[in-house]
Every structure is written in structure tokens, then in C-alpha cells.
Scaffold this active site. Structure first.
Site, PDB file in Angstrom:
ATOM      1  N   ARG A 165       0.853  -1.371   0.124  1.00  9.41           N
ATOM      2  CA  ARG A 165      -0.007   0.078  -0.068  1.00  9.41           C
ATOM      3  C   ARG A 165       0.975   1.402  -0.102  1.00  9.41           C
ATOM      4  O   ARG A 165       0.418   2.305   0.571  1.00  9.41           O
ATOM      5  CB  ARG A 165      -1.147  -0.023   1.162  1.00  9.41           C
ATOM      6  CG  ARG A 165      -2.041  -0.986   1.206  1.00  9.41           C
ATOM      7  CD  ARG A 165      -3.017  -0.469   0.007  1.00  9.41           C
ATOM      8  NE  ARG A 165      -4.592  -1.316   0.406  1.00  9.41           N
ATOM      9  CZ  ARG A 165      -4.327  -2.614  -0.115  1.00  9.41           C
ATOM     10  NH1 ARG A 165      -3.607  -3.357  -0.707  1.00  9.41           N
ATOM     11  NH2 ARG A 165      -5.660  -3.123   0.251  1.00  9.41           N
ATOM     12  N   SER A 248     -10.794   0.050   3.434  1.00  9.71           N
ATOM     13  CA  SER A 248     -10.036   0.105   4.594  1.00  9.71           C
ATOM     14  C   SER A 248      -9.332   1.348   5.253  1.00  9.71           C
ATOM     15  O   SER A 248      -8.745   2.335   4.520  1.00  9.71           O
ATOM     16  CB  SER A 248      -8.977  -0.849   4.477  1.00  9.71           C
ATOM     17  OG  SER A 248      -9.144  -2.140   3.981  1.00  9.71           O
ATOM     18  N   GLU A 349      -4.673   4.209   6.119  1.00  3.50           N
ATOM     19  CA  GLU A 349      -4.605   4.049   4.737  1.00  3.50           C
ATOM     20  C   GLU A 349      -5.231   5.091   4.080  1.00  3.50           C
ATOM     21  O   GLU A 349      -4.956   5.554   2.857  1.00  3.50           O
ATOM     22  CB  GLU A 349      -5.172   2.516   4.480  1.00  3.50           C
ATOM     23  CG  GLU A 349      -4.706   2.184   3.069  1.00  3.50           C
ATOM     24  CD  GLU A 349      -5.840   1.384   2.245  1.00  3.50           C
ATOM     25  OE1 GLU A 349      -6.274   2.447   1.239  1.00  3.50           O
ATOM     26  OE2 GLU A 349      -6.281   0.406   2.543  1.00  3.50           O
TER      27      GLU A 349
END
Ligand code: EPU
Length: 355
Positions: A165, A248, A349
Site C-alpha cells: 500500500r 479499509s 490507509e
């Protein structure tokens, strides 16, 4: 290029939060990118590029500068070497349309990334991933404009410095480049590789991918991924209030094995039942943040004022009609309690843009 004033940002995001942009424009060409950059510089305004709005939370006060919505939208396929096909997609194209087009052509490489909300431009920034695939696996190049010198730059995969990520665009070079196209290398006549146990089991239940031709296998994987995501409210659906989220909100922490053993021991010592989940990750262990959030006291469907967690997945913080202030207060409490209870610091995130 039309510049509008006081444009509400919430409708441009999947979580539906945030006040107005002072100025707002839509970018359809590389020239528009240059124009937006020049305008922001001239008027000394902060500039925020906006893609599909699926990973961003704007402040209740809105954004005090220029928000430029990326709408460069073209897709092209070109034959590559051997069974490779190179696909180029403009930053403003809806990501799932890219996956759908590849799958329709029987091409494999991004089928596990089906149903992810957002646009192409965001995919290399956070190295979008799901169900055992990530964009770094198929990416050849990213075309960008350097905001500093207004120069066109192309980064190959290695130069993007991808990680879980993350990429150079998210870390060292945050806000320096505007992505305007991504080039991917897909394969024809290749069956998908199923690395995620939950997906492999679900595909198995639907007959598996060994029978039939590779394009049929690619289609089956796409359908199964979309079904799994739908069951977790990770597929945008206006009729499902759980999907007013950024997916998320936190990343899954990757911790040393020793720290994981401590987590397991501490959990049992405090009377916890079952084992905390953990997946090997290059000598470390990846711990599902959803499990930490749930077991710090924020179970699925937790509600506080106008915000809460999704009733199908604790990692998705949901706007049930609240404000960014409420959402961030909840996020902070989750971070604090996870740290207190498990000694693990959650990293966000989602991108939170100050007003
Ligand atoms: N779990 C819980 N509670 C929940 C949900 C999950 O405890 O409410 C635990 C379970 O142990 C489960 C494990 O978490 O087995 C993993 O759950 P899941 O398969 O749903 O995946 P995830 O780790 O929570 C990641 C990505 C998702 C991606 C899925 C599938 C991150 C931060 N998230 O979620 O990406 O779709 O894997 O590959 O890596 C996103 O980035 O927005 C996103 C949705």
C-alpha cells in the site's frame, strides 16, 4: 477549462464527507493539468488532485484552494511480446472499467482487483491490492507531470518503489507528481494464480478454474471477487449504507515474529479466546487490522453519533450521516485503544486532507 467556486466535495467522495472546495475544475487533458497547476501557482492556492474520491476524507471546512478532478479518460490495448498485451489507461478512468475491459478480452493480471472503487490515477500511488494481487505485479510504467518543473516524467516499476500500500508517490514524493496515465502488462491464455485462500476456496465452490479455457477462468475469478467484496460491503452500492466508506481505513500492521508471539501470549493471558490471526510476510507477520479494531472494542456495526464501523467489516469506518470531525475522533479513539490494548500503532490507509 471551467473553474467553479464553492463546490461541495462530499458528493465527489465515496464516504460522502467534507465541505466545499473554494475552487474546483475538471481535468480532461494533459494541457488541463498544466493550466490547473499554473492557476494554483499564480493565485498562490494549494492544489489537490482528486480521483474517484474512494480513499480520501475532506475536512468539514472543505478545501481552501483548487480541487482538480482528474477526468483524463482513455483506454488502449497494444500487442506486446509473446502472449503479453499492453494496456494504457488514463488516470481518470474508473478502475473497475479497466478490469472489466481486460477480463472481457480474456486478459489476466488484474482480475483479483475487481470491484475496487476509484480511478486509475490512484492505483500506483497506494499500490492498490486485493486478494493476492497488487498493481505493482502488472505495472510497466506511470506517466506523470512533475509539478515542480511542469516536465513530463515516466517511471518504470522499479522507479515507483512499491511496497504494501505504498510507493514513492505516497511517501518521499508526496504531491510532487500528477499521474495522468498507467501502462500495464497483461497476459492472454494464462489462467489466474489464486494466492488468497479465501478466494481460492470461493472459486473452488463455483467449479474451480481448471476446467474451461483461460478467459473463462479469468471471468470466474472476477465474478467471485465481486461477490466476496459485495458480502463485505466493499463494493459500492447506494442501497447499502455500509459502503459509505473509504474501504479499509487503516493498513494491516506488519510486525516482527517476536512481537506477534507477544500479541498471542498477551491475548491468551487476558482470557482471549482463539488465536489472533497473522499471516507470514517476508520474515514478519501481517496482522489484520480489522481483528485489532474489533477486539479493541469496536466490533462490526459499532455506532457513535453519525459514524461507526461497517456491519460487515470492522476495518471500514462508515459515514452514517455524520461529519469528518466525528469520523476522525472515532479513528483517533480506535488508534489509542489498539495501542493500549495490543501495543500496536495503526497506520492510516485513508488520506485525510486538512481544511
Ligand atoms: N477480520 C476481522 N474482522 C472483520 C473483518 C476481518 O477480524 O470485520 C479478520 C479476519 O481474521 C479475516 C482477516 O481479518 O480473516 C482478513 O480480512 P479480509 O480478507 O477481509 O482482508 P483485510 O486484511 O481486512 C485486505 C485489504 C483490502 C482487500 C482485502 C482482500 C488492507 C488494508 N486491506 O483487507 O483492501 O480488499 O485484504 O484482499 O490491506 C482497501 O484497501 O480499501 C481494501 C478493502
Amino acid at each position: 477549462m471551467l473553474i467553479r467556486e464553492s463546490v461541495p466535495l462530499a458528493p465527489h467522495t465515496t464516504i460522502g464527507l467534507g465541505g466545499p472546495a473554494r475552487y474546483f475544475c475538471e481535468i480532461r487533458t494533459e494541457e488541463d493539468v498544466r493550466e490547473a497547476l499554473a492557476l494554483a501557482r499564480e493565485r498562490n492556492l494549494p492544489l489537490q488532485i482528486l480521483g474517484g474520491g474512494s480513499n480520501v476524507v475532506f475536512a468539514d471546512a472543505g478545501f481552501p484552494g483548487l480541487v482538480a478532478k482528474m477526468s483524463i479518460g482513455e483506454m488502449a490495448f497494444e500487442p506486446g511480446r509473446g502472449n503479453a498485451v499492453e494496456m494504457t489507461a488514463g488516470a481518470g478512468v474508473d478502475w473497475d472499467e479497466v478490469v472489466a475491459a481486460a477480463v472481457e478480452c480474456g486478459l489476466s493480471g488484474i482480475e483479483c482487483l475487481s470491484g475496487i472503487p476509484g480511478t486509475v490515477g490512484g492505483t500506483p500511488i497506494q499500490n492498490v491490492g486485493a486478494y493476492g494481487q497488487e498493481i505493482a505485479d502488472t505495472l510497466i510504467e506511470v506517466d506523470c507531470l512533475d509539478r515542480a518543473g511542469m516536465m513530463r516524467v515516466t517511471f518504470d516499476r522499479e522507479a515507483c518503489r512499491f511496497g504494501y500500500r505504498t510507493s514513492r508517490f505516497k511517501k518521499a514524493d508526496r504531491d510532487r507528481y500528477v499521474v495522468f496515465a498507467v501502462r500495464l502488462r497483461l497476459r492472454r491464455d494464462v489462467r489466474p494464480v489464486l494466492r488468497y485462500p479465501e478466494l481460492a476456496a470461493a472459486v473452488g465452490r463455483r467449479g474451480g478454474i481448471e476446467q474451461g479455457d483461460p478467459p473463462a477462468a479469468v471471468r470466474l475469478v472476477r465474478e467471485t471477487v465481486r461477490e466476496l467484496r459485495k458480502a463485505k460491503s466493499m463494493l459500492l452500492d447506494p442501497s447499502d449504507p455500509n459502503t459509505r466508506s473509504v474501504g479499509s481505513f487503516f493498513m494491516n500492521p506488519v510486525i516482527p515474529e517476536r512481537a506477534f508471539r507477544e500479541l498471542v501470549n498477551g491475548w491468551h493471558a487476558s482470557g482471549g479466546r482463539g488465536d489472533p490471526p497473522g499471516y507470514p510476510d517476508g520474515g514478519n507477520v501481517k496482522v489484520p487490522a480489522a481483528w485489532l479494531v474489533e477486539n479493541a472494542g469496536f466490533g462490526k456495526g459499532y455506532r457513535r453519533g453519525g459514524v461507526g464501523t461497517s456491519s460487515h467489516h470492522a476495518l471500514a469506518l462508515v459515514n452514517y450521516g455524520g461529519t469528518t470531525g466525528e469520523l476522525l475522533a472515532l479513528a483517533q479513539d480506535i488508534e489509542r485503544l489498539v495501542l493500549e490494548r495490543f501495543g500496536i500503532r495503526l497506520e492510516r490507509e485513508a488520506v485525510v486532507i486538512p481544511g
